[in-house]
Enzyme design. Structure first.
Site, short mmCIF file in Angstrom:
data_model
loop_
_atom_site.label_atom_id
_atom_site.label_comp_id
_atom_site.label_asym_id
_atom_site.label_seq_id
_atom_site.Cartn_x
_atom_site.Cartn_y
_atom_site.Cartn_z
CG ASP A 173 8.78 -28.03 -114.36
OD1 ASP A 173 8.42 -26.98 -113.79
OD2 ASP A 173 8.61 -28.24 -115.58
CD GLU A 186 5.08 -31.00 -114.05
OE1 GLU A 186 4.15 -30.34 -113.56
OE2 GLU A 186 5.07 -31.40 -115.22
CG ASN A 200 -0.94 -20.83 -115.91
OD1 ASN A 200 -1.86 -21.46 -115.40
ND2 ASN A 200 -0.43 -21.12 -117.09
CG HIS A 230 5.24 -29.13 -119.14
ND1 HIS A 230 6.00 -28.58 -120.15
CD2 HIS A 230 4.08 -28.43 -119.12
CE1 HIS A 230 5.34 -27.57 -120.69
NE2 HIS A 230 4.17 -27.46 -120.09
CB SER A 268 0.70 -27.99 -115.11
OG SER A 268 0.84 -29.13 -115.93
CG HIS A 275 2.13 -24.89 -112.40
ND1 HIS A 275 1.31 -23.96 -113.02
CD2 HIS A 275 2.55 -25.72 -113.37
CE1 HIS A 275 1.23 -24.24 -114.31
NE2 HIS A 275 1.97 -25.31 -114.55
CE LYS A 291 3.03 -22.06 -116.75
NZ LYS A 291 3.89 -23.20 -117.06
#
Ligand SMILES: *Cc1c(COP(=O)(O)O)cnc(C)c1O
Length: 396
Positions: A213, A184, A52, A140, A188, A216, A245
């Protein structure tokens, strides 16, 4: 030396056997990241589409240098938890920089993203007795850990289905004294985005708190890589993200109002009862905060790699879901087919993530292809060529 036959071994072996029988036993394998988006595993260099480290910062010289300088100057440990003696001027300075980067009033550093979610969510829930919690189906595991720790039941809305969220807010949330929405900004396993502006509007309409979140998105998307929440200033109450990440380091943050951060310093167990992150981690982060805002060219290249890969997958007849980011799934169906194709790609010199249940729903096992600014277009083309072969050899 540990005893050869601890009474614990028998039940654990039994549990492992069960995992093995389900074909889901996993083992640790040593690997080391190399420049140009490569990785060395079992003595072989592979093109790495599994890590990542989206901007290549994990092996960039500047964060490594500053990590070394700060460790030389301040030591390798921080001595105690933040509230005891562990807070240094460096912690406060880096947190102030983070808050500015995230366009928030204040920010707090956590030891990891898992810990940030697992500690922050129950602390928030504790402050809002009777709160109704609404979560995207694909959040997540660490957010689930946070919800579970608080013991409340969550109302899960269909992935990115904001009409469903509104319906649940109306039916399950109206009577509650408070409402909390968890999601998020970039997912992910699917690489698709949440509509943060619309989520923010929904939260306001239903008098709900919005928690996003950005693990990413941080470094990759939004103004100067500040994440998608930075596109909606003051629209998100709690912004969480990681340094592990795209920022190429270790640790995580929560950003929001000063009151939020002051409260978490008192109430988030995973902040209060853990040792402060050490100087090397902070030094690397400080250098990363110098670099990330200047990396628009790398972000544009990353976006172009994604477009190229999605076009290629479509040509092969492979579903890439709703991906619009540097994370691109190639949905292959069964676990067996996915594992076979991943193995064929590895033989051909390409490492991808083979993602299967329980991480993703049954029947949607997939390759998770993580693109990095250090990849070239030629790397994507070579991956697509190898994938075409592997898919032909392993038909659905
Ligand atoms: C990776 C990840 C985390 C955990 O972050 P770590 O720093 O690796 O512990 C949390 N949330 C999401 C969405 C992630 O992808």
């Amino acid at each position: 030396m540990s005893r050869p036959h601890s009474p614990l071994d028998a039940p654990l072996r039994q549990a492992l056997d069960k995992i093995e029988q389900a074909g889901r036993r996993r083992v640790l394998r040593a690997a080391s990241m190399a420049p140009q988006g490569r990785i060395v595993r079992d003595g072989r260099e592979l093109v790495d589409f599994a890590s990542n480290d989206y901007l290549g910062l994990a092996t960039h010289p500047l964060p490594a240098q500053r990590a070394g300088e700060w460790a030389q100057e301040l030591g390798t440990g921080s001595g105690a938890s933040r509230l005891v003696t562990g807070t240094s001027a460096a912690h406060l300075a880096v947190e102030a920089r983070l808050a500015a980067f995230k366009k928030c009033e204040a920010a707090m550093i956590f030891a990891s993203g898992w810990q940030a979610n697992a500690a922050t969510i129950p602390a928030l829930i504790a402050a809002m007795p009777g709160v109704a919690v609404f979560s995207d189906r694909l959040i997540h595991a660490s957010m689930h850990a946070g919800i579970a720790a608080s013991g409340v039941r969550q109302h899960r809305f269909r992935h990115n289905d904001l009409a469903h969220l509104e319906e649940l807010l109306a039916t399950k949330g109206a009577e509650a004294p408070a409402r909390l929405i968890l999601t998020e900004s970039v997912f992910s396993m699917d690489g698709d985005r949440a509509d943060v502006a619309e989520l923010s509007a929904i939260a306001r309409r239903h008098d709900a708190i919005l928690y996003v979140d950005e693990a990413h998105a941080t470094g990759v998307l939004g103004p100067q890589g500040a994440g998608l929440c930075a596109e909606v200033p003051e629209g998100v109450d709690v912004v969480m993200g990681t340094f592990s990440k795209a920022l190429g380091g270790f640790g995580a943050y929560v950003a929001g109002s000063q009151v939020l951060i002051d409260y978490l310093a008192n109430a988030a167990s995973g902040f209060v009862f853990t040792t402060a992150p050490p100087p090397a981690i902070l030094g690397a982060l400080d250098a990363t905060l110098d670099l990330v805002p200047t990396m628009d060219a790398e972000r544009a290249h990353l976006a172009a790699l994604g477009d190229r890969l999605r076009d290629g997958l479509a040509t092969l007849g492979l579903d890439h879901g709703g991906s619009s980011t540097q994370i691109v799934p190639a949905v292959l169906g069964t676990e067996a087919r996915t594992m076979a194709i991943a193995a064929a790609l590895e033989d051909a010199g390409f490492l991808t993530g083979a993602i299967r249940p329980p991480t993703v729903p049954t029947g949607t096992s997939r390759l998770r292809i993580a693109l990095r600014a250090t990849h070239g277009m030629a790397d994507v083309d070579a991956l697509l060529a190898a994938l075409a072969e592997a898919v032909k050899a392993n038909p659905a």
